[in-house]
Design a protein around this motif. Structure first.
Motif, short mmCIF file in Angstrom:
data_model
loop_
_atom_site.label_atom_id
_atom_site.label_comp_id
_atom_site.label_asym_id
_atom_site.label_seq_id
_atom_site.Cartn_x
_atom_site.Cartn_y
_atom_site.Cartn_z
N VAL A 166 -10.70 -3.65 -39.68
CA VAL A 166 -10.11 -4.67 -38.81
C VAL A 166 -8.59 -4.56 -38.82
CG1 VAL A 166 -9.81 -7.15 -38.48
CG2 VAL A 166 -12.06 -6.25 -39.04
N ALA A 167 -8.03 -4.33 -40.01
CA ALA A 167 -6.57 -4.19 -40.12
C ALA A 167 -6.07 -3.00 -39.30
CB ALA A 167 -6.17 -4.05 -41.58
N LEU A 168 -6.86 -1.91 -39.25
CA LEU A 168 -6.46 -0.74 -38.48
C LEU A 168 -6.37 -1.05 -37.00
CD1 LEU A 168 -8.47 2.12 -40.22
CD2 LEU A 168 -5.98 1.86 -40.16
N TRP A 169 -7.40 -1.72 -36.45
CA TRP A 169 -7.33 -1.99 -35.00
C TRP A 169 -6.30 -3.06 -34.69
CZ3 TRP A 169 -7.77 -6.12 -31.84
CH2 TRP A 169 -8.45 -7.26 -32.29
N GLN A 170 -6.08 -3.99 -35.63
CA GLN A 170 -5.07 -5.00 -35.39
C GLN A 170 -3.67 -4.40 -35.38
OE1 GLN A 170 -5.90 -8.00 -38.38
NE2 GLN A 170 -7.24 -9.14 -36.99
N GLY A 171 -3.54 -3.21 -35.99
CA GLY A 171 -2.26 -2.52 -35.97
C GLY A 171 -2.01 -1.73 -34.71
N ALA A 172 -3.01 -1.66 -33.82
CA ALA A 172 -2.82 -0.96 -32.55
C ALA A 172 -1.84 -1.72 -31.67
CB ALA A 172 -4.17 -0.81 -31.85
N PRO A 173 -1.21 -1.05 -30.72
CA PRO A 173 -0.27 -1.74 -29.82
C PRO A 173 -0.94 -2.89 -29.09
CG PRO A 173 -0.10 0.64 -29.55
CD PRO A 173 -1.30 0.39 -30.40
N MET A 174 -0.23 -4.01 -28.99
CA MET A 174 -0.74 -5.14 -28.24
C MET A 174 -0.72 -4.82 -26.75
SD MET A 174 -1.68 -7.72 -30.17
CE MET A 174 -1.51 -9.20 -29.18
N PRO A 175 -1.65 -5.37 -25.99
CA PRO A 175 -1.64 -5.11 -24.54
C PRO A 175 -0.41 -5.72 -23.87
CG PRO A 175 -3.22 -6.83 -25.10
CD PRO A 175 -2.75 -6.26 -26.40
N SER A 176 0.09 -5.02 -22.87
CA SER A 176 1.23 -5.53 -22.11
C SER A 176 0.75 -6.60 -21.13
CB SER A 176 1.90 -4.39 -21.35
OG SER A 176 2.35 -3.40 -22.24
N LYS A 177 1.56 -7.64 -20.98
CA LYS A 177 1.21 -8.70 -20.04
C LYS A 177 1.43 -8.21 -18.60
CE LYS A 177 2.19 -12.65 -23.03
NZ LYS A 177 2.97 -13.90 -23.19
N LYS A 178 0.49 -8.57 -17.75
CA LYS A 178 0.58 -8.21 -16.33
C LYS A 178 1.04 -9.44 -15.56
CE LYS A 178 -0.25 -5.82 -12.52
NZ LYS A 178 0.51 -4.63 -12.13
N ILE A 179 2.26 -9.40 -15.07
CA ILE A 179 2.80 -10.53 -14.30
C ILE A 179 2.53 -10.29 -12.82
CG2 ILE A 179 4.87 -11.82 -13.70
CD1 ILE A 179 6.04 -11.00 -16.40
N MET A 180 1.83 -11.23 -12.20
CA MET A 180 1.45 -11.07 -10.80
C MET A 180 2.19 -12.12 -9.96
SD MET A 180 -2.66 -10.43 -11.21
CE MET A 180 -2.87 -11.91 -12.19
N THR A 181 3.18 -11.66 -9.21
CA THR A 181 3.94 -12.59 -8.37
C THR A 181 3.20 -12.91 -7.08
OG1 THR A 181 5.11 -10.69 -7.42
CG2 THR A 181 6.14 -11.80 -9.30
N ASP A 182 2.45 -11.93 -6.59
CA ASP A 182 1.68 -12.13 -5.37
C ASP A 182 0.26 -11.66 -5.64
OD1 ASP A 182 0.84 -12.61 -2.81
OD2 ASP A 182 1.70 -10.76 -1.98
N TRP A 183 -0.60 -12.60 -6.05
CA TRP A 183 -1.93 -12.21 -6.52
C TRP A 183 -2.76 -11.59 -5.42
CZ3 TRP A 183 -7.07 -12.62 -5.66
CH2 TRP A 183 -7.92 -12.27 -6.72
N ASN A 184 -3.44 -10.49 -5.77
CA ASN A 184 -4.44 -9.90 -4.90
C ASN A 184 -5.55 -9.33 -5.77
OD1 ASN A 184 -3.79 -7.03 -5.57
ND2 ASN A 184 -1.84 -7.56 -4.57
N ARG A 185 -6.63 -8.92 -5.14
CA ARG A 185 -7.80 -8.48 -5.91
C ARG A 185 -7.47 -7.29 -6.81
NH1 ARG A 185 -13.22 -8.62 -6.33
NH2 ARG A 185 -13.39 -10.36 -4.85
N GLN A 186 -6.72 -6.33 -6.30
CA GLN A 186 -6.42 -5.14 -7.08
C GLN A 186 -5.60 -5.49 -8.32
OE1 GLN A 186 -4.58 -1.93 -4.92
NE2 GLN A 186 -4.18 -0.73 -6.76
N GLU A 187 -4.55 -6.29 -8.14
CA GLU A 187 -3.73 -6.67 -9.28
C GLU A 187 -4.52 -7.52 -10.27
OE1 GLU A 187 -0.10 -8.50 -8.14
OE2 GLU A 187 0.87 -6.61 -7.62
N GLY A 188 -5.37 -8.39 -9.72
CA GLY A 188 -6.20 -9.21 -10.60
C GLY A 188 -7.14 -8.37 -11.43
N ALA A 189 -7.72 -7.33 -10.81
CA ALA A 189 -8.63 -6.44 -11.53
C ALA A 189 -7.88 -5.65 -12.59
CB ALA A 189 -9.33 -5.51 -10.55
N GLU A 190 -6.66 -5.21 -12.28
CA GLU A 190 -5.87 -4.44 -13.25
C GLU A 190 -5.52 -5.30 -14.47
OE1 GLU A 190 -2.56 -3.09 -11.02
OE2 GLU A 190 -3.66 -1.49 -9.98
#
Length: 230
Positions: free
Chosen positions: A18-42
C-alpha cells in the motif's frame, strides 16, 4: 488456518504494498472551464481508477483485519469485490476512455433495475427517482457496442494472460459469497454413523492474506503509469 505470526507478517507485507502505490504521483486535477462530454470523460478517466485503487487498498486492509479477528471465511465478499475492482482497474489502463462509458452503462443498468423494482416493493421518493433517471441519461447511446463489456467475463477475455488468474479467484470467491453449498460448508460436517454435526464457528479457515495483498501489487504499476505526469 494461519498462525498469528504468519498473519502479522502478511499484514506488514500488505502495508508495504500500500505504501508503494501511495508513493506514486498523485493525479493531476482537470479544470474544465467549458464542460463538454469529451472533457468530462477525460477527467473521469483519472478520477474513477483513483477511486477504484483506494477501494482495492482499503478492502484488502479490511479483509486482513477480519482474518486477524477470526473471520477469514466471512471476508469472502470483500475479496470478491477486491478482485473485481482489480481486474477492472488493470483493464481501464489499457482500454482508454472506453472504460468510462462502460462504467456509465453499468450504472444505468443498475439504476434501471432499482427503479423497476419499485413495482414489487416500497417506493422511492420522486426526487430520488428523478436524479436516478437523469444519471441514466449520461451514457452515450452512440457507444452501445461497449455493452458486452459490462460483463466481467468479456473484460477478462480481452487479455486472458493478464486477467485469467484473478478471474479464477473471483469465481471461487463468488461461490463462497453467495448462498451456495460452499458458503454453508464451513459450519457443518457429515459423519456416516452420526449424521450432521453443526458448528457456530467455521471448521478451519482459509487464509485471505495472499489474495488480499496481491490486489494492490497487481495494480500499482498500472496506476503509476496512468498518473505519470506528461
Amino acid at each position: 488456518m494461519q498462525t498469528s505470526g504468519t498473519a502479522d507478517t502478511a499484514a506488514l507485507l500488505y502495508a508495504d504494498f500500500v505504501a508503494l502505490w501511495q508513493g506514486a504521483p498523485m493525479p493531476s486535477k482537470k479544470i474544465m472551464t467549458d464542460w463538454n462530454r469529451q472533457e468530462g470523460a477525460e477527467a473521469t478517466a483519472v478520477a474513477l481508477p483513483w477511486g477504484w485503487m483506494v477501494r482495492v487498498s482499503r478492502t484488502g486492509e479490511a479483509a486482513l483485519r477480519l482474518e486477524a479477528a477470526g473471520y477469514s471465511e466471512e471476508a469472502a465478499p470483500l475479496i470478491r469485490s477486491m478482485l473485481e475492482h482489480a481486474i477492472r482497474l488493470r483493464w481501464a489502463q489499457a482500454a482508454g476512455a472506453e472504460f468510462v462509458e462502460v462504467a456509465l452503462r453499468m450504472r444505468s443498468k443498475s439504476l434501471e433495475r432499482i427503479i423497476e423494482a419499485q413495482r414489487g416493493g416500497w417506493q422511492h421518493n420522486p426526487e430520488r427517482v428523478e436524479k436516478m433517471e437523469a444519471a441514466m441519461q449520461e451514457q452515450d447511446e452512440g457507444l452501445a457496442s461497449s455493452n458486452h463489456l459490462q460483463a466481467l467475463k468479456h473484460v477478462v477475455d480481452t487479455d486472458l494472460d493478464k486477467f485469467g488468474f484473478m478471474y479464477q479467484q473471483w469465481l471461487l470467491e463468488t461461490q463462497v459469497s453467495h448462498p451456495t453449498f460452499l458458503s454453508a460448508s464451513p459450519y457443518y460436517a457429515y459423519e456416516q454413523r452420526t449424521g450432521f454435526d453443526f458448528y457456530q464457528q467455521p471448521i478451519g479457515q482459509d487464509p485471505v492474506s495472499m489474495t488480499a495483498r496481491g490486489g494492490p501489487s497487481r495494480c500499482r504499476g498500472q496506476l503509476q503509469e496512468h498518473f505519470r505526469p506528461g
